[in-house]
Enzyme design. Structure first.
Site, PDB file in Angstrom:
ATOM      1  N   ASP A  64     -34.479  -4.827  10.535  1.00  0.00           N
ATOM      2  CA  ASP A  64     -33.083  -4.413  10.725  1.00  0.00           C
ATOM      3  C   ASP A  64     -32.634  -3.554   9.533  1.00  0.00           C
ATOM      4  OD1 ASP A  64     -30.614  -4.034  11.804  1.00  0.00           O
ATOM      5  OD2 ASP A  64     -29.974  -6.122  11.717  1.00  0.00           O
ATOM      6  N   HIS A  71     -32.689   1.238  11.456  1.00  0.00           N
ATOM      7  CA  HIS A  71     -31.625   2.238  11.634  1.00  0.00           C
ATOM      8  C   HIS A  71     -31.953   3.434  10.752  1.00  0.00           C
ATOM      9  CE1 HIS A  71     -28.934  -0.508  13.851  1.00  0.00           C
ATOM     10  NE2 HIS A  71     -29.538  -1.436  13.123  1.00  0.00           N
ATOM     11  N   LEU A  72     -32.168   4.590  11.383  1.00  0.00           N
ATOM     12  CA  LEU A  72     -32.524   5.786  10.607  1.00  0.00           C
ATOM     13  C   LEU A  72     -31.316   6.668  10.311  1.00  0.00           C
ATOM     14  CD1 LEU A  72     -35.996   6.782  12.110  1.00  0.00           C
ATOM     15  CD2 LEU A  72     -35.510   5.657   9.932  1.00  0.00           C
ATOM     16  N   GLY A  97     -25.141  -4.908   6.705  1.00  0.00           N
ATOM     17  CA  GLY A  97     -26.520  -4.443   6.742  1.00  0.00           C
ATOM     18  C   GLY A  97     -27.139  -4.214   5.383  1.00  0.00           C
ATOM     19  N   ASN A 105     -24.910  -8.496   9.675  1.00  0.00           N
ATOM     20  CA  ASN A 105     -24.541  -9.116  10.940  1.00  0.00           C
ATOM     21  C   ASN A 105     -25.779  -9.228  11.818  1.00  0.00           C
ATOM     22  OD1 ASN A 105     -23.038 -10.155  13.021  1.00  0.00           O
ATOM     23  ND2 ASN A 105     -22.383  -8.155  13.793  1.00  0.00           N
ATOM     24  N   HIS A 128     -28.744  -7.584  21.128  1.00  0.00           N
ATOM     25  CA  HIS A 128     -28.013  -8.002  19.922  1.00  0.00           C
ATOM     26  C   HIS A 128     -27.044  -9.079  20.402  1.00  0.00           C
ATOM     27  CE1 HIS A 128     -25.283  -7.128  16.317  1.00  0.00           C
ATOM     28  NE2 HIS A 128     -24.461  -7.741  17.159  1.00  0.00           N
ATOM     29  N   ASN A 169     -27.549   3.624  17.467  1.00  0.00           N
ATOM     30  CA  ASN A 169     -26.149   3.769  17.039  1.00  0.00           C
ATOM     31  C   ASN A 169     -25.974   4.877  15.998  1.00  0.00           C
ATOM     32  OD1 ASN A 169     -27.505   2.243  15.123  1.00  0.00           O
ATOM     33  ND2 ASN A 169     -25.774   0.914  14.663  1.00  0.00           N
ATOM     34  N   HIS A 220     -26.965   1.922   3.791  1.00  0.00           N
ATOM     35  CA  HIS A 220     -25.580   2.338   3.600  1.00  0.00           C
ATOM     36  C   HIS A 220     -25.462   2.929   2.205  1.00  0.00           C
ATOM     37  CE1 HIS A 220     -23.887   0.593   7.210  1.00  0.00           C
ATOM     38  NE2 HIS A 220     -24.476  -0.572   6.962  1.00  0.00           N
ATOM     39  N   HIS A 246     -37.293  -2.679  14.512  1.00  0.00           N
ATOM     40  CA  HIS A 246     -35.824  -2.697  14.397  1.00  0.00           C
ATOM     41  C   HIS A 246     -35.375  -2.014  13.106  1.00  0.00           C
ATOM     42  CE1 HIS A 246     -31.963  -4.991  15.520  1.00  0.00           C
ATOM     43  NE2 HIS A 246     -31.654  -3.981  14.725  1.00  0.00           N
TER      44      HIS A 246
END
Lengths: 312, 441
Positions: free
Chosen positions: B323, B80-81, B342, B296, B197, B112, B327, B78
């Site tokens: 996760d 996010h790239l 995040g 979240n 999710h 996403n 950012h 899990h």
């Protein structure tokens, strides 16, 4: 006692001694406002910036008058007219303001914690004029001042706060402020409007307004906002007023000398009836008068107080 | 080319746990070698230079793993790239580098991005960028619905052919129960895992942190635990209805743990993951309005944190996944309620997991199971220290003490609540397909 706080952010961070000092100072300031020439030179040469991201009439004018009565130069910026609308971040806007060397920045902001964030970044003193649902310390201080003035002391008073506690920064600050000064606070309102675990602030909760009013020395009524119907917090203003509205009929259960307070602006006929708002026990307008005195006191104390030399 | 990983304790749950030499030829493990009794004492450092041994295999490179833990490559299912679309937050290259520095050989990236990973072009692009980076293996997760809009299914067959291993709307829930049911059924036809999710958006309303004492004090709108468990319960019901496995992402509440435990006892094919922050932190981290503690689902209460640890210990929670959500300051140096959700996690996950081992909540093999074995089984991919297997290996030094310094991260993100934490134990070597992609021995 020397006041050493750089910022006034919330009631949590003030000690009982500091609160007493602020209230004592405010009493002196109140006298200034009663003179024919309502101005002292104390803060001459100091710069105060009013930085309002949210609409406000009462609080903004109150701070503006307070600064001017102390001879500070006061500048007012609101969200609609500043570079906030051009997408600048809060921190950037504040740093640009700071580059002009103000002494005090008074901020109202819809986000809880925004004044904390600024206070950490800025050398200027920050006074919180209301942040989201979090805190409204100057309102709480003026409420404390008004009760102390009327009742002689705060300790031992029973204070009922009625209405939408969840969304009220005034309620949060008063829960903390009044209990810190030795009063007992009881909250009343529909269960939808009572935040979870609010008892941890040292207050008690009832859902029956008559129970809250009974024996109360101070009854503080909060504004009901019609838009809260969207979050299903209440059915109609009609029902709210019937079940939770403060009327003369309800006041029959209250102590004869109970004081009626409201942070304003009031919704006549919803959370408070006109006869109560305008009645002999209402001190709603005294609250407004004392607001100027408390804000003068705070400006005086922080503008003469310590500077945050470590702010980055 | 022959590489010998010499003398480490190989921890590969379900396969072996013991001191072994591992011989690797090019990208494959070709031999797992028992160590003679006298040689074992190398492990305690009482004998001479370990490089002198095993000369009979004539390795080109010897990795001295005496005293270290050797595991099958860790998998973070899990992540996010952010590429394509948000390269200022992270790129596939920086994310992959962060992964291998954290000990991960395989990561699954959520869809996403912009454009959303809902067709083969995007999936192909992600895979080609990851091959160009040449570090961790990247297995893309496709969207459940076109554009994450919750209106129509993506072409799962095309996604599968492009190399997608699972589908998820991560970041958003599938609010429409019929769509969720059909996604499970439809995904089954292509052998794709569905990752859910779980969040009831109506109940979450405008909440920004866990509902409770801290939110009340800070004046921040709360997100009750039921926001998650309502949907966990729904997805378990759909899992029972369809008989198709569902994997619950980032479990954060006691109610979810209890619901998943009950479901597993009934034999429902549900699996679950949690993230290191949910077993390491509580809502108290939000005090002072720290946006690095905003994510979240939100950080929960101490009771929830303990339930997550129990769920890990008793097997209710199968997987630890980070996760990882990079950012920039633009999203985090702002008012709390306006800050993005995040935190990054790839480079702190192993160390935080090892704290569970240190505190006796998990054994070391348990931890490897949660970070490698179970993810590979759930995703249906090959992984393990086996002769003939691809040489994806992580070496961990349990004794390496260090202080987390976000400025040294390989990720572009600096958004971590663990900056300044004292850690003991970290990944010191990461090998992907026989190639050492990270080494800090």
């Amino acid at each position: 006692m020397q006041f050493t706080k750089k910022d006034i952010l919330d009631m949590d961070s003030l000690t009982a001694d500091e609160i007493n000092l602020i209230l004592d100072t405010a009493e002196h300031m109140k006298e200034v406002s009663q003179r024919p020439i309502k101005k002292v030179p104390t803060l001459r040469g100091k710069t105060v910036v009013l930085f309002f991201y949210e609409p406000s009439t009462r609080t903004r004018v109150s701070f503006d008058i307070a600064a001017k009565r102390l001879s500070a130069d006061c500048h007012s910026i609101s969200a609609g007219t500043s570079s906030i609308v051009k997408g600048e971040t809060l921190v950037d806007t504040a740093k640009n303001l700071e580059a002009m060397n103000p002494d005090v920045i008074i901020i109202r902001h819809p986000s809880a914690g925004a004044p904390h964030m600024l206070a950490k970044k800025l050398k200027a003193s920050v006074i919180n004029a209301g942040d989201g649902m979090h805190a409204h310390p100057t309102q709480s201080l003026l409420d404390l001042m008004t009760v102390r003035e009327r009742k002689g002391r705060i300790k031992g008073q029973r204070v009922a706060i009625i209405g939408d506690i969840s969304h009220s920064r005034v309620a949060r600050s008063n829960c903390i402020g009044f209990t810190k000064m030795g009063a007992s606070v009881v909250l009343a309102g529909p269960p939808t409007m009572i935040p979870m675990a609010v008892e941890t602030l040292g207050v008690s909760v009832t859902h029956n307004i008559d129970e809250a009013i009974y024996g109360a020395d101070v009854i503080m009524v909060l504004r009901i906002q019609k838009e809260r119907q969207k979050g299903f917090l209440f059915s109609t203003e009609r029902e709210y007023s019937r079940v939770y509205g403060l009327t003369n009929e309800r006041l029959k259960n209250a102590r004869e000398d109970a004081l009626i307070m409201h942070p304003g602006p009031i919704n006549r006929g919803v959370e408070i009836s006109s006869e109560v708002a305008d009645g002999p026990y209402s001190i709603i307008l005294e609250q407004v008068t004392n607001g100027v005195a408390v804000r003068m006191a705070l400006l005086l104390l922080v503008a003469g107080g310590a500077r945050n030399v470590d702010a980055d | 080319m022959l590489t010998l990983i010499r003398g480490g304790r190989v921890v590969d749950p379900g396969n072996l746990d013991g001191v072994r030499d591992i011989l690797i030829e090019d990208d494959k493990i070709i031999k797992i070698i028992e160590i003679e009794e006298d040689e074992k004492s190398f492990a305690s450092g009482r004998m001479g230079d370990p490089r002198e041994a095993r000369t009979e295999y004539r390795p080109d490179k010897i990795i001295n793993a005496f005293g270290k833990i050797v595991t099958p490559g860790l998998i973070d299912m899990h992540v996010h790239l952010r590429e394509p679309g948000f390269e200022y937050k992270e790129t596939i290259e920086t994310g992959c580098r962060a992964a291998v520095y954290g000990g991960f050989t395989t990561i699954c990236c959520m869809p996403n991005t912009n454009p959303v990973n809902d067709d083969r072009q995007v999936a192909n692009y992600i895979i080609s960028q990851s091959l160009r980076a040449g570090m961790a293996r990247v297995l893309p997760v496709g969207a459940i619905s076109k554009g994450l809009r919750g209106e129509s299914l993506c072409e799962y067959g095309e996604l599968k052919d492009a190399g997608v291993v699972a589908v998820s709307e991560d970041g958003l829930p599938v609010m429409d129960s019929l769509l969720m049911r059909r996604a499970l059924e439809y995904a089954k036809g292509f052998g794709l895992l569905v990752i859910s999710h779980c969040e009831d958006l109506s109940l979450a309303a405008n909440g920004v942190m866990n509902e409770g004492e801290v939110a009340t004090r800070l004046g921040l709108a709360g997100i009750p635990g039921a926001v998650e468990s309502i949907m966990v319960t729904r997805d378990i019901a759909l899992c029972e209805l369809t008989g198709v496995p569902v994997h619950i992402a980032h479990v954060s509440t006691i109610e979810s743990v209890n619901a998943i435990r009950d479901a597993k006892q009934r034999g429902v094919p549900v699996t679950a993951e949690t993230a290191p922050h949910y077993f390491s932190l509580t809502e108290e981290a939000v005090l002072e309005y720290d946006t690095h503690a905003k994510m979240n689902p939100p950080l929960r209460s101490e009771q929830d944190r303990e339930a997550i640890q129990e769920g890990l210990a008793d097997g209710t929670i199968d997987v630890i996944a980070t996760d990882h959500a990079p950012h920039s300051d633009i999203e985090k140096e702002v008012e709390f309620d306006r800050a993005a959700n995040g935190i990054i996690g790839l480079e702190t996950s192993v160390s935080l997991g090892l704290k569970l081992v240190e505190h006796g909540i998990l054994t070391l093999p348990d931890l490897v199971e949660k970070m490698s074995t179970n993810p590979s089984h759930i995703l249906g991919i090959e992984n393990g220290v086996l002769s003939g297997a691809q040489a994806d290996i992580t070496v961990i030094d349990l004794d390496r003490a260090y202080t987390v310094n976000a400025d040294n991260f390989q990720s572009k993100g600096r958004n971590t609540p663990f900056n300044g934490w004292e850690m003991k134990g970290k990944a010191v070597l990461t090998m992907v397909g026989g190639k050492v992609v990270f080494e800090d021995m």
